[in-house]
Scaffold this active site. Structure first.
Site, PDB file in Angstrom:
ATOM      1  N   GLY A   1       6.031   7.923   0.532  1.00  0.00           N
ATOM      2  CA  GLY A   1       6.808   8.119   1.462  1.00  0.00           C
ATOM      3  C   GLY A   1       7.763   6.876   1.804  1.00  0.00           C
ATOM      4  O   GLY A   1       8.879   7.108   1.809  1.00  0.00           O
ATOM      5  N   LYS A   2       7.100   5.892   2.483  1.00  0.00           N
ATOM      6  CA  LYS A   2       7.961   4.580   2.629  1.00  0.00           C
ATOM      7  C   LYS A   2       8.833   4.028   1.570  1.00  0.00           C
ATOM      8  O   LYS A   2       9.692   3.461   1.824  1.00  0.00           O
ATOM      9  CB  LYS A   2       7.117   3.705   3.343  1.00  0.00           C
ATOM     10  CG  LYS A   2       6.893   4.316   4.829  1.00  0.00           C
ATOM     11  CD  LYS A   2       5.671   3.934   5.489  1.00  0.00           C
ATOM     12  CE  LYS A   2       5.423   5.178   6.655  1.00  0.00           C
ATOM     13  NZ  LYS A   2       3.983   5.433   6.669  1.00  0.00           N
TER      14      LYS A   2
ATOM     15  N   ALA B   1       0.858  -1.119  -0.118  1.00  0.00           N
ATOM     16  CA  ALA B   1       0.032   0.031   0.235  1.00  0.00           C
ATOM     17  C   ALA B   1       1.003   1.252  -0.134  1.00  0.00           C
ATOM     18  O   ALA B   1       0.996   1.876   0.922  1.00  0.00           O
ATOM     19  CB  ALA B   1      -1.051  -0.033   1.020  1.00  0.00           C
TER      20      ALA B   1
ATOM     21  N   CYS C   1      -1.158   5.011  11.026  1.00  0.00           N
ATOM     22  CA  CYS C   1      -0.652   6.184  11.625  1.00  0.00           C
ATOM     23  C   CYS C   1      -2.030   6.494  12.329  1.00  0.00           C
ATOM     24  O   CYS C   1      -2.546   7.632  12.333  1.00  0.00           O
ATOM     25  CB  CYS C   1      -0.570   7.219  10.544  1.00  0.00           C
ATOM     26  SG  CYS C   1      -1.904   7.435   9.410  1.00  0.00           S
TER      27      CYS C   1
HETATM   28  N1  SAM Z   1       2.662   3.600   2.454  1.00  0.00           N
HETATM   29  C1  SAM Z   1       2.297   5.349   1.869  1.00  0.00           C
HETATM   30  C2  SAM Z   1       3.427   6.398   2.285  1.00  0.00           C
HETATM   31  O1  SAM Z   1       4.238   6.303   2.867  1.00  0.00           O
HETATM   32  O2  SAM Z   1       3.388   7.356   1.633  1.00  0.00           O
HETATM   33  C3  SAM Z   1       1.118   5.719   2.708  1.00  0.00           C
HETATM   34  C4  SAM Z   1      -0.048   4.709   2.299  1.00  0.00           C
HETATM   35  S1  SAM Z   1      -1.591   5.061   2.983  1.00  0.00           S
HETATM   36  C5  SAM Z   1      -1.464   5.004   4.625  1.00  0.00           C
HETATM   37  C6  SAM Z   1      -2.668   3.653   2.555  1.00  0.00           C
HETATM   38  C7  SAM Z   1      -2.862   3.299   0.965  1.00  0.00           C
HETATM   39  O3  SAM Z   1      -3.425   1.935   1.225  1.00  0.00           O
HETATM   40  C8  SAM Z   1      -3.624   4.233   0.304  1.00  0.00           C
HETATM   41  O4  SAM Z   1      -2.673   4.857  -0.482  1.00  0.00           O
HETATM   42  C9  SAM Z   1      -4.597   3.594  -0.281  1.00  0.00           C
HETATM   43  O5  SAM Z   1      -4.995   3.690  -1.664  1.00  0.00           O
HETATM   44  C10 SAM Z   1      -4.320   2.129  -0.314  1.00  0.00           C
HETATM   45  N2  SAM Z   1      -5.276   1.040   0.020  1.00  0.00           N
HETATM   46  C11 SAM Z   1      -6.707   1.207   0.159  1.00  0.00           C
HETATM   47  N3  SAM Z   1      -7.270   0.106   0.455  1.00  0.00           N
HETATM   48  C12 SAM Z   1      -6.436  -0.671   0.127  1.00  0.00           C
HETATM   49  C13 SAM Z   1      -6.552  -2.196   0.250  1.00  0.00           C
HETATM   50  N4  SAM Z   1      -7.874  -2.741   0.212  1.00  0.00           N
HETATM   51  N5  SAM Z   1      -5.671  -2.976  -0.163  1.00  0.00           N
HETATM   52  C14 SAM Z   1      -4.378  -2.278  -0.243  1.00  0.00           C
HETATM   53  N6  SAM Z   1      -4.175  -0.957  -0.287  1.00  0.00           N
HETATM   54  C15 SAM Z   1      -5.172  -0.200  -0.085  1.00  0.00           C
END
Ligand code: SAM
Length: 470
Positions: free
Chosen positions: A113-114, A108, A233
């Site tokens: 960022g990560k 995800a 988070c």
């Molecule tokens: N890792 C990212 C960063 O550090 O920039 C932030 C990720 S954000 C907390 C969570 C991400 O999960 C979103 O971009 C969203 O589109 C994705 N997401 C939403 N539903 C999901 C699912 N069922 N399976 C996988 N990813 C999903």
């Protein structure tokens, strides 16, 4: 702040609650992480004009920005020299601990960022580096932003997919050394920055169900002996300790690892999972609290797959025939060679070049068959092969160093020319005896391409990235 949220936190934190609540009266922390693929940390600090304070030993390339400067609109940002990231988010990638040569999946990953941090630790932007980063996001638009951020970072060994985690598990199986689930969550740690618009107890429970499903799927992608890292988070135990307790209950082949503790790294709370779930090892998880750590807050669990049985499928994935990419034709290679001979100093490995819809890509040294998984970027996009002509991609400019090319036109960061270039203007510049493609660099770091002819540099900075001047 929603009163229901505050009441919950009061109940959970007891004596600590007042300090927690007081943290919301402070401004959010602005963090900056240096791109060590492009510049050593010490060089960055001595050369660029930001007031920075190290976040701590847990992330040696991470800093707090301590003045009012706006690093997001500085030309060094366009050159990919840093990523603006909240400091507690910087704790995650070092706990994934990617080692050179490993295969790492960020399931995800958007906006990146990560993933950019993982790429830096993996050495994914350095020529000849091995290993592979697969950065996925389920949301197509967000996957596009992820591509943009990884390109600016100069990453070469990454594959960006836009797929449901289950699709990834079906296609790849247990081949990754490390899998990160930076789960979509109720975002309680982001309230100070973004506000608490959508929060409710119902959202928390809906997030917990989704996290449980994503984590179980992610486990199917971890190699025996590999690591699965879960992060959010948010503060809600339902989305943190309870998700992990439920996962461990259902997955006897995974166990929590007790990672190194740095200042401000608190332990997870076994007592918050209730009597129905096993909580005995949950104190190995990490909690970063906004009142105990200079960041917005995170929960992190590092788990190891304990069985070491070798997977049967892995060798079939190590072939260089990823989905729907074709070998370039002689005419495509001719166009590339004409560009490369005039522009680049060193030869590039043509045996790893592949074509899709006229776009030429350099595959990572190790490649993975993607089958029906939607793949939005595979390795480094080199450019477009047109009839008898090659147009280099912005991604290539950002993955190069100034001394990789025959012509680089440099501007110090404070000059009006560099701002004009980033806004899309041609540069009226005499470069005697030079013509053709050249890199525009700021303080020695590439920001994009220009085409030099008749004493002018024609602007090839991508339209979508141009800074508005009005
Ligand atoms: N890792 C990212 C960063 O550090 O920039 C932030 C990720 S954000 C907390 C969570 C991400 O999960 C979103 O971009 C969203 O589109 C994705 N997401 C939403 N539903 C999901 C699912 N069922 N399976 C996988 N990813 C999903």
């Amino acid at each position: 702040m929603p009163p229901e949220f505050l009441a919950r936190m009061n109940h959970l934190l007891g004596a600590d609650y007042d300090a927690f609540a007081a943290s919301y009266t402070q401004p959010p922390h602005m963090g900056l992480r240096v791109n060590t693929l492009k510049v050593p940390v010490a060089d960055f600090i001595s050369k660029w004009p930001f007031a920075l304070k190290p976040v701590g030993a847990y992330a040696p390339a991470g800093f707090l920005v301590t003045d009012e400067s706006k690093p997001g609109s500085h030309p060094a940002h366009a050159a990919g020299l840093y990523y603006l990231q909240e400091p507690s988010a910087m704790a995650v990638a070092p706990l994934v601990d990617p080692q050179p040569g490993e295969w790492v999946l960020d399931i995800a990953a958007a906006p990146g960022g990560k993933a950019t941090h993982l790429a830096a630790l993996l050495g994914s932007g350095l020529p000849g580096s091995s290993g592979l980063l697969v950065a996925n996001d389920i949301d197509a638009k967000r996957a596009g932003i992820l591509v943009e951020n990884l390109e600016r970072w100069g990453v070469r060994n990454a594959l960006v997919t836009n797929a449901h985690p289950e699709h990834l598990a079906q296609q790849f199986g247990p081949v990754f050394d490390k899998v990160l689930v930076d789960a979509p969550c109720s975002g309680e740690g982001m309230f100070r920055r973004l506000g608490a618009f959508d929060w409710s107890q119902t959202t928390v429970l809906a997030c917990a169900r989704r996290q449980t499903a994503v984590l179980a799927t992610a486990a199917q992608l971890v190699k025996p002996g590999g690591r699965l890292i879960y992060a959010t988070c948010t503060f809600a135990p339902e989305e943190n300790e309870m998700v992990i307790a439920r996962f461990l209950q259902d997955h006897a082949d995974f166990a929590l690892v007790d990672p190194p503790r740095h200042q401000g790294f608190d332990r997870g709370r076994p007592s918050w999972v209730g009597d129905d779930l096993p909580g005995d090892t949950l104190d190995k998880t990490i909690r970063l609290w906004p009142h105990r750590f200079p960041g917005e807050g995170h929960f992190i669990a590092v788990m190891q797959r304990t069985d070491t049985k070798k997977p049967a499928r892995i060798t079939t994935h190590r072939r260089l025939n990823p989905g729907r990419l074709e070998k370039p034709q002689a005419s495509d290679l001719k166009a590339w060679r004409a560009f490369a001979q005039a522009t680049l100093r060193d030869p590039w490995p043509e045996e790893r070049m592949r074509l899709r819809n006229g776009r030429l890509t350099l595959l990572p040294e190790e490649a993975l068959e993607t089958g029906t998984v939607k793949c939005v970027r595979y390795g480094l996009l080199l450019g477009e092969c047109r009839k008898g002509y090659f147009k280099p991609a912005h991604a290539l400019a950002l993955a190069l160093r100034a001394d990789d090319v025959v012509t680089a036109v440099d501007f110090p960061p404070e000059t009006s020319e560099i701002m004009a270039y980033l806004s899309g203007h041609d540069l009226p510049l005499m470069v005697k005896g030079r013509k053709g493609w050249g890199l525009i660099t700021v303080g020695g770091f590439p920001v994009g391409w220009g085409k030099i002819a008749n004493g002018r540099v024609k602007n090839h900075y991508p339209h979508g990235l141009r800074q508005r001047t009005d």
